[in-house]
Structure formats: structure tokens, C-alpha cells
Design a protein around this motif. Structure first.
Motif, PDB file in Angstrom:
ATOM      1  N   VAL A 120      49.335  43.585  47.883  1.00 22.44           N
ATOM      2  CA  VAL A 120      49.372  45.375  47.997  1.00 22.44           C
ATOM      3  C   VAL A 120      47.688  45.086  48.329  1.00 22.44           C
ATOM      4  O   VAL A 120      46.855  45.347  47.719  1.00 22.44           O
ATOM      5  N   ASN A 121      47.403  46.531  49.116  1.00 22.04           N
ATOM      6  CA  ASN A 121      46.047  46.581  49.572  1.00 22.04           C
ATOM      7  C   ASN A 121      44.723  46.083  50.017  1.00 22.04           C
ATOM      8  O   ASN A 121      43.976  45.980  49.554  1.00 22.04           O
TER       9      ASN A 121
ATOM     10  N   GLU B 154      42.911  43.189  52.315  1.00 21.51           N
ATOM     11  CA  GLU B 154      41.877  42.574  53.957  1.00 21.51           C
ATOM     12  C   GLU B 154      42.495  41.678  54.702  1.00 21.51           C
ATOM     13  O   GLU B 154      42.012  41.408  53.968  1.00 21.51           O
TER      14      GLU B 154
ATOM     15  N   VAL C 178      43.918  46.895  57.370  1.00 26.06           N
ATOM     16  CA  VAL C 178      44.305  47.098  55.731  1.00 26.06           C
ATOM     17  C   VAL C 178      46.119  46.952  55.903  1.00 26.06           C
ATOM     18  O   VAL C 178      46.436  47.727  56.000  1.00 26.06           O
TER      19      VAL C 178
ATOM     20  N   ASP D 199      48.666  47.887  53.769  1.00 31.25           N
ATOM     21  CA  ASP D 199      49.089  48.782  52.399  1.00 31.25           C
ATOM     22  C   ASP D 199      50.365  47.177  51.217  1.00 31.25           C
ATOM     23  O   ASP D 199      49.858  47.697  50.167  1.00 31.25           O
TER      24      ASP D 199
ATOM     25  N   TYR E   9      47.853  42.377  43.738  1.00 29.07           N
ATOM     26  CA  TYR E   9      47.604  43.262  44.771  1.00 29.07           C
ATOM     27  C   TYR E   9      48.595  43.983  44.695  1.00 29.07           C
ATOM     28  O   TYR E   9      49.451  43.670  44.807  1.00 29.07           O
TER      29      TYR E   9
END
Length: 255
Positions: A194-195, A197, A216, A218, A255
């Protein structure tokens, strides 16, 4: 000469004192005794420094190699707006930094500061990490030099597990007035990510960076694929011959 009765009194008194010692002193010792830990501000256990080294997760400052800033550059995004990227290399294969603060400083041709930008990042073990900052406004002045600095103390930790298993399975670049890069990212881990880069770097035939961009993601479910995009507002200044797409994931962070 001490009589037998006096000896017996001394003997009984000694037994009483011994009993008091067993019942009071020993429990008090265990009550007041502080077991050595990696957070007690003392060099104990098998530590090689205060609360670091040995069996502690934290690594002493003298036991790691400093990260290397391979290069740092500013990239024009539009008139008066730039992105900055520093290519940071962690030479420690089993040590990382969960969070540190950095600063970009952009200079003009007279070596005068145009802009500064602070940020935070992590440093995974044994890998190069692109540190990206976007939309740095410079007005009518053009940056010719970018300096990247780590401005906080690096707290190193042992990393036993690898980073989440994330793969870039394919990519496709199209140039023109508004270049675009499409890539397919796959989460081969057993946990959702999750989220996080992902940074793209485009290089010319001399292996000089032409442009950079970041997106990014999500959410990416376990064993799932996702298409991601990178776009630029200006044409490439030269032919793109190499593309590097680097996710930034740190072990142990959910993450």
C-alpha cells in the motif's frame, strides 16, 4: 570462655539472620535488578557500543559504511518548475535506515541558492535508492547544480529479511511532445502493498539521466499485476536508450 548456651544463641541468631537475608534481601535484589537491554543507555550484554552492536538490532556508527550519493540533478518540468533526484547507494547488504531527513539545494550559474527542499525517506539495505522531489519552483532563475544532503543522524538497523518481492515485468515508452512511459508492476509477495513509490529514470546513449518521474501505487494485492504510468510535459532532449524503473520498499514497514 563462651558457654554452650551462648553458642547456641549465636547459632540460632545466625540462622535467623540468614533466613531474613533469604526472605528479604534476595527478593529485593530481583525486584530492583534491571535486566540489561538494548535500550538502557549502557554498554552491556555483548554490545560493541552503547545499546548497539552484538545482539542489538541497532548498529553502532562505526560498524557500517556511509551511503554514497552517486549523483544529484535538477530536471526541468515546465517554465519555472523543476524536479530533483539524488541517486543514493547503500553499500550495506544487511543494514538499513527506516527514516531519515534530507535536503535538496538548487544553485544558479552564479552559485547562488535558488531553492531548498526538505523531505524524508527510508534507505533499504544493499540497494540504490532514487530520492525524488517534484514541483520545485524557481521563478525565472535556472538551476545548474543540485546538491543533496542527509541532514539527520542515520539510525542503522540490522535487516534479516529481504524487501517485499515486487517486479517490473514490462515497460513501453513513447516519445513526442508529451512523452509517456507505461509499466507493468507485479506483487509477488504474500501480503498487499500500500502507498509505495515507483520512480522512473530515462538515460541517453552516454548513460546521462535525461528525465525522471515518480508515481505512487495506492494498493497492490498479493500476486496481482497493475499498470502504472509516468508522464512528462516537455519532449526529451535526446534519444532515450535506457530506462530504469525502481520501486522503493523498506523491509519491516507495513505497506
Amino acid at each position: 570462655m563462651i558457654s554452650w548456651s551462648s553458642k547456641r544463641k549465636f547459632f540460632i541468631g545466625g540462622l535467623i539472620l540468614l533466613g531474613v537475608g533469604i526472605l528479604v534481601i534476595i527478593p529485593a535484589f530481583f525486584l530492583l535488578y534491571e535486566k540489561p537491554t538494548c535500550f538502557d543507555g549502557k554498554k552491556n550484554q555483548n554490545e560493541t557500543g552503547v545499546d548497539c552492536g552484538g545482539s542489538c538490532v541497532a548498529i553502532c556508527q562505526s560498524d557500517f559504511l556511509k551511503p554514497i550519493v552517486d549523483w544529484s540533478r535538477a530536471f526541468k518540468v515546465s517554465e519555472g518548475a523543476y524536479s530533483a533526484l539524488a541517486y543514493l547507494v547503500n553499500p550495506n547488504p544487511s543494514a538499513g535506515v527506516e527514516r531519515f531527513e534530507y535536503k535538496f539545494t538548487l544553485y544558479d550559474e552564479k552559485n547562488v541558492v535558488i531553492a531548498e527542499r526538505y523531505g524524508f525517506s527510508s534507505l533499504p539495505p544493499g540497494k540504490p535508492v532514487p530520492i525524488f522531489e517534484g514541483n520545485i519552483l524557481t521563478g525565472e532563475r535556472e538551476p545548474v547544480r543540485s546538491v543533496f544532503e542527509i541532514v539527520s543522524v542515520l539510525v542503522w538497523h540490522k535487516i534479516d529479511s529481504g524487501t517485499p518481492n515486487l517486479k517490473i515485468t514490462s515497460h513501453e515508452f513513447s516519445g513526442g511532445d508529451n512523452p509517456r512511459l507505461k509499466a507493468l508492476v507485479e506483487n509477488k509477495s504474500s501480503v498487499p502493498l500500500v502507498n509505495f513509490e515507483v520512480t522512473a529514470l530515462l538515460y541517453d546513449s552516454n548513460d546521462n539521466a535525461l528525465a525522471v518521474s515518480r508515481t505512487v501505487v495506492d494498493f497492490l494485492a498479493p500476486n496481482a499485476l497493475k499498470t502504472i504510468y509516468f508522464t512528462w510535459r516537455l519532449p526529451m532532449p535526446a534519444e532515450v536508450v535506457r530506462i530504469e524503473i525502481k520501486p522503493k520498499l523498506y523491509p519491516g514497514i507495513q505497506y
